[in-house]
Design an enzyme around this catalytic site. Structure first.
Site, PDB file in Angstrom:
ATOM      1  N   SER A 198      85.540  65.842  34.064  1.00 33.86           N
ATOM      2  CA  SER A 198      85.196  65.876  32.644  1.00 33.86           C
ATOM      3  C   SER A 198      85.324  67.316  32.176  1.00 33.86           C
ATOM      4  O   SER A 198      85.143  68.251  32.969  1.00 33.86           O
ATOM      5  CB  SER A 198      83.762  65.390  32.421  1.00 33.86           C
TER       6      SER A 198
ATOM      7  N   TYR B 147      74.661  66.079  34.480  1.00 30.11           N
ATOM      8  CA  TYR B 147      76.051  65.612  34.346  1.00 30.11           C
ATOM      9  C   TYR B 147      77.038  66.757  34.500  1.00 30.11           C
ATOM     10  O   TYR B 147      78.033  66.636  35.222  1.00 30.11           O
ATOM     11  CB  TYR B 147      76.224  64.936  32.979  1.00 30.11           C
TER      12      TYR B 147
END
Length: 254
Positions: free
Chosen positions: A140, A153
């Site tokens: 990501s 995250y």
């Protein structure tokens, strides 16, 4: 294109979102696809879609955090299809929160799915992969720079990016390439926990995209799938250990 004619492709987290789009992209290019997820009804549906798009697809229930279950499922896939040529390690979890808002259970769960789960899947798959195979991990842009209220995250995706680099070095001698695709904003439900945490309305989200993404829109899952297919294909035969950002230009601001 039929770049994956008769190849065997395994995709984790493929019952929805980017994983579903990737599974269908591979099926459309001639691959036999193993759909791996914990959402059984959705996973069975994606496997059926793969079969309609190309060669037969098959669904496998698997929690990527299960150290005993993962090798068993990968062995079943290899036995059913005769090995694995491409692995898209895509299963992921996002929950928003600062370090004070993220308790140890949630931190552990995110690391377990995004990092340990990827390790378990790759570790099980490598022995049954063919020479000339390819692994694509899903990172990501959150693993490439800091973001507010995404402590666990961002840490997990930074780990994925660097794990990919190390894997590329270790597996090159076996003829297996390893690369990472790093999506930006993608129009799926995956980012909903972040929007909910920030109490963002639809108008707020639109304004955020307009302000931060030069292309002024979110990506579509199919656009990420195209990047994954490229990295897994012979068109990328001399590419390994790389991170391909697909974000509409967002990181140009950083």
């Amino acid at each position: 294109m039929n770049r994956f004619q008769d190849k065997v492709v395994a995709v984790t987290g493929s019952a929805h979102g980017i994983g579903r789009a990737t599974a269908l992209r591979f099926a459309g290019e001639g691959a036999r696809v193993a759909v791996i997820d914990v959402r059984d009804a959705d996973g069975e549906g994606v496997a059926a879609e793969c079969s309609r798009a190309g060669q037969p697809g098959r669904y496998y229930h698997c929690d990527v955090t299960d150290p005993a279950g993962v090798p068993a499922v990968i062995q079943r896939v290899a036995a059913d299809f005769g090995g694995i040529d491409v692995l898209h390690a895509n299963a992921g979890r996002l929950r928003a929160g600062t370090v004070l808002e993220t308790d140890l259970d949630e931190w552990s769960r995110i690391i377990a799915v995004n990092v340990t789960g990827m390790y378990l899947v790759i570790r099980a798959a490598v022995p049954v992969m063919s020479t000339g195979g390819a692994i694509v991990t899903t990172g990501s842009i959150s693993g490439l720079f800091g973001e507010p209220a995404l402590t666990a995250y961002t840490a997990s995706k930074a780990a994925v990016v660097n794990m990919t680099r190390s894997l590329a070095i270790d597996l090159a001698a076996a003829g297996i390439r390893v690369n990472c695709v790093c999506p930006g904003w993608v129009d799926t439900g995956f980012n909903d926990p972040q929007f909910e945490h920030d109490q963002m309305t639809t108008e707020d989200i639109t304004a955020l995209i307009d302000r931060t993404v030069p292309m002024r829109r979110q990506g579509e899952p199919e656009e990420i799938a195209a990047a994954v297919a490229f990295l897994a294909s012979a068109d990328a035969s001399y590419i390994t250990g790389q991170t391909l950002v697909v974000d509409g230009g967002l990181l140009c601001h950083v």
